[in-house]
Design an enzyme around this catalytic site. Structure first.
Site, PDB file in Angstrom:
ATOM      1  N   ASP A 116      56.346  43.120 -90.210  1.00  0.00           N
ATOM      2  CA  ASP A 116      55.232  43.730 -89.509  1.00  0.00           C
ATOM      3  C   ASP A 116      55.132  45.203 -89.931  1.00  0.00           C
ATOM      4  O   ASP A 116      56.139  45.912 -89.988  1.00  0.00           O
ATOM      5  CB  ASP A 116      55.493  43.625 -88.003  1.00  0.00           C
ATOM      6  CG  ASP A 116      54.297  44.053 -87.190  1.00  0.00           C
ATOM      7  OD1 ASP A 116      53.228  43.442 -87.357  1.00  0.00           O
ATOM      8  OD2 ASP A 116      54.433  45.004 -86.381  1.00  0.00           O
ATOM      9  N   GLU A 121      53.023  43.502 -94.334  1.00  0.00           N
ATOM     10  CA  GLU A 121      51.787  44.267 -94.251  1.00  0.00           C
ATOM     11  C   GLU A 121      52.039  45.622 -94.905  1.00  0.00           C
ATOM     12  O   GLU A 121      52.710  46.468 -94.323  1.00  0.00           O
ATOM     13  CB  GLU A 121      51.407  44.495 -92.791  1.00  0.00           C
ATOM     14  CG  GLU A 121      51.053  43.245 -92.030  1.00  0.00           C
ATOM     15  CD  GLU A 121      50.699  43.580 -90.579  1.00  0.00           C
ATOM     16  OE1 GLU A 121      49.584  43.235 -90.173  1.00  0.00           O
ATOM     17  OE2 GLU A 121      51.517  44.170 -89.870  1.00  0.00           O
TER      18      GLU A 121
END
Ligand code: CA
Length: 695
Positions: free
Chosen positions: A392, A421
């Site tokens: 994340d 990400e």
């Protein structure tokens, strides 16, 4: 009045005053007076130098004043002192180190002066050993015993659970000693198909609770780890539900939204709350709200291991979404409570940096923070045998940490997937540490990135600001060159400079848990389209995604055009918004079968999994035939993809006569023979193999 006394360097401290005042003090170090001398003063601060070469941290320091009584020495600044990490970095094992004969408890708490292990209510004094670590040996079999730590920090008692605990009770309130040998079940790793590169993967993202919580099935343990592996379950119409359904789709990796413990759902009453789980709390314990018995420290461990085993047994890998870039609230973080001022980044005003948008950013570049992340990953690999990690906000994690993770992970499991990400969050204070953003992709070639360029060009940009902006597959011809850029993995300098040097770094997606679902985005962007037409778009886009170069990623429900009722950030919106709807599955079951065909087609298409850019550069050609995009891929069997993103059906004339097969997975189904023209319906992606003359 004296307000407090704070350590300002390894051998200086300040006495902070409300106003000008004379102060007479003794510096008591483990009860002994150490000489100090005043070196400067202002109205509100008197600074002192400590004579003698003493280690302040780990010792009981009290400043006894003639004027105002005693003050503890506040040592919270110490993590920012020169050399702190050299002095206090600890590379050894932390947490309880269990054996049948005894258990050693180890905790890193460099700012603590002393402490106790509270084991089943008994106070056992901790001993400070080295580099800020305290330990206690307890004889006997401690399996199943609960414990906490009571630490003295800045003169105050701090009661905490163990941030390195491998097991806990409901809501992580107490830590437990467990014997992980007792849950050493066969994980069926040998049933997994060989993976040559990330390009063999088809990732399907889902949330443990969402996948089975819907009432419309006969799954017994809805919303639990256990519910996700119940076999033989059915929808109202008798279609496969849960485990059987998900396996039927043919993806290779199930990526679960966070399963490590998170903060906000009450594990004893999970029906009263809902969260995706991006609010991490314990980094070595699983989330208890997915367990049948959150108060039994073994229960969740075994239930999750059984989940991984069941998928492995069926040849499907499990990837975990891991959240190491922020925590829910700093004040609730065990790390912050134990070592204030160490684990979170500060901005130039010495306030918590907040580039995550969650109030804080974890300081992955600090050696003990990096060690925690790496240790947590190792634990998940070794105990749970998971097969990949999705990071994340990876763009907030420093690149050296990601390199360390990559080294450690691929030593243990060479085919373990690593991706995240890579958004550039403009983390201002870390200019001296490079971050794992997409711009830095070439420096971490074995880590893949969510490719938002792919989504923006194929479907249209996400986010509320761009709702009416159409991507190429929604009929926006302006994106034709963009499509030719993203289709071969964004790896060639074409309409844009290439994003990646490696095909296996491009994770292609049009929907994930964040932002609108594909269906909702289509509905928002396209005007006056019928449900039937929307479904055609869903079909075309999913098919194109599975037939693009790079790693295809889909979110649960995307295959049947699931809606979240236009909720763009449903992290706590509850089951009715987030659940995988089995009534919708019944309604669109055929759509799920089409999706399964796309997965099978991809698996059977060797060229889509080649890691050779050279091969793609030479063998992939594009032509526009009367508004139809024709992608022809030369391989042992030539591969033809026709995409018609427009409203009119077209008949395409080819300049040579070819035999076509529809590739349905590993089996070729002869459908059209000897055709030199093909009908391409509106909003469709058609794929064929070309039969070559047998020489
Ligand atoms: Ca929890």
């Amino acid at each position: 009045m004296i307000r407090n006394v704070t350590l300002t360097s390894w051998n200086t401290f300040d006495v902070n005053l409300d106003g000008y005042e004379n102060v007479h003090l003794d510096f008591l170090y483990d009860g002994e007076v150490i000489p100090t001398r005043e070196i400067s003063r202002t109205d509100k601060t008197i600074s002192y130098f400590i004579d003698g070469d003493i280690e302040i941290l780990g010792h009981d320091v009290v400043i006894e004043t003639f004027e105002n009584g005693s003050f503890p020495l506040i040592v919270t600044n110490a993590p920012d002192f020169h050399d702190f990490d050299n002095r206090y970095y600890y590379s050894g094992e932390l947490g309880p180190i269990y054996s049948k004969e005894f258990t050693e408890f180890r905790i890193w708490a460099p700012l603590a002066s002393s402490g106790y292990l509270l084991l089943e209510g008994f106070e056992i004094p901790l001993k400070r050993i080295e580099n800020g670590v305290f330990n206690a040996f307890v004889d006997g079999d401690m399996d199943g015993k609960s414990y906490l730590y009571l630490l003295k920090i800045n003169g105050e008692d701090v009661l905490v659970a163990d941030p390195y605990a491998k097991a806990c009770n409901a809501n992580g309130k107490k830590s437990f000693v467990v014997d992980l040998n007792k849950v050493n079940i066969d994980m069926f790793d040998e049933n997994l198909p060989q993976m040559n590169s990330y390009l063999d993967a088809i990732i399907y993202e889902g949330h443990v609770r969402d996948l089975t919580i819907d009432d419309s099935t006969d799954i017994e343990n809805k919303g639990k780890f256990a519910g996700l592996i119940e076999k033989g379950r059915k929808t109202k119409c008798g279609n496969p539900a849960g485990f059987d359904y998900f396996l039927s789709l043919g993806f290779t990796h199930l990526q679960l939204l966070p399963v490590l413990d998170y903060f906000t759902v009450d594990e004893e009453y999970p029906e009263n709350g809902y969260n995706w789980g991006y609010d991490p709390y314990h980094f070595f314990c699983l989330e208890g709200s997915y367990s049948l018995n959150p108060n039994d420290p073994y229960s969740r461990i075994l239930e999750f291991k059984k989940l991984v085993r069941a998928f492995h047994k069926s040849g499907v890998r499990i990837n975990l979404d891991v959240v190491y870039n922020h925590v829910y609230r700093v004040k609730d973080s065990l790390f912050e409570q134990i070592t204030p001022n160490y684990f979170f980044r500060k901005d130039r005003h010495n306030k918590l940096q907040d580039r995550s948008g969650c109030g804080n950013d974890f300081a992955s570049e600090r050696p003990m923070a990096r060690k925690m992340i790496v240790d947590s990953i190792k634990h998940l690999l070794n105990v749970y045998h998971v097969d990949g990690f999705r990071f994340d906000l990876m763009g907030l994690i420093d690149i050296d940490t990601m390199k360390e993770i990559e080294k450690v992970v691929h030593e243990i499991k060479p085919d373990c997937m690593l991706y995240g990400e890579g958004w550039n969050m403009m983390a201002e204070t870390y200019y001296h540490n490079e971050l794992a953003t997409m711009e830095n992709a070439s420096k971490i070639p074995n880590i893949a990135f969510f490719n938002d360029r792919y989504r923006n060009i194929v479907r249209g940009p996400g986010g509320r600001a761009h709702l009416d902006e159409k991507g190429y597959l929604l009929g926006n011809e302006d994106y034709f060159e963009g499509f030719k850029f993203v289709y071969p993995g964004s790896c060639f300098d074409l309409a844009f400079p290439k994003l990646f040097n490696n095909l296996n770094q491009s994770l292609n997606y049009v929907e994930c848990h964040d932002n609108a679902t594909l269906y909702d985005a289509l509905k928002n962007t396209l005007e006056d389209v019928s449900e039937e037409e929307l479904i055609r778009y869903v079909r075309m886009i999913n098919k194109t995604l599975l037939l693009s170069f790079g790693i295809p990623f889909v979110h649960a429900g995307q295959e049947i055009g699931m809606s979240k009722f236009n909720n763009h950030n449903s992290y706590n919106a509850g089951d009715h918004v987030n659940k995988f709807s089995y009534d919708l599955l019944d309604k669109r079951y055929n759509l799920s079968r089409s999706f399964a065909c796309y997965c099978a087609t991809r698996k059977g298409a060797r060229i889509l999994k080649t890691t050779s850019l050279d091969e793609i550069g030479k063998n992939v050609n594009y032509e526009e035939l009367d508004d139809i995009l024709h992608v022809s891929i030369h391989d042992k069997l030539n591969f033809h993809i026709f995409i018609n993103p427009f409203d009119e059906g077209k008949r395409v004339h080819l300049d040579k006569r070819v035999d076509f097969y529809f590739p349905f997975g590993y089996h070729k189904v002869v459908e059209q023979n000897f055709k030199s023209e093909i009908d391409i319906p509106p909003h469709s992606c058609q794929v064929f193999y070309e039969e070559k003359d047998n020489a």
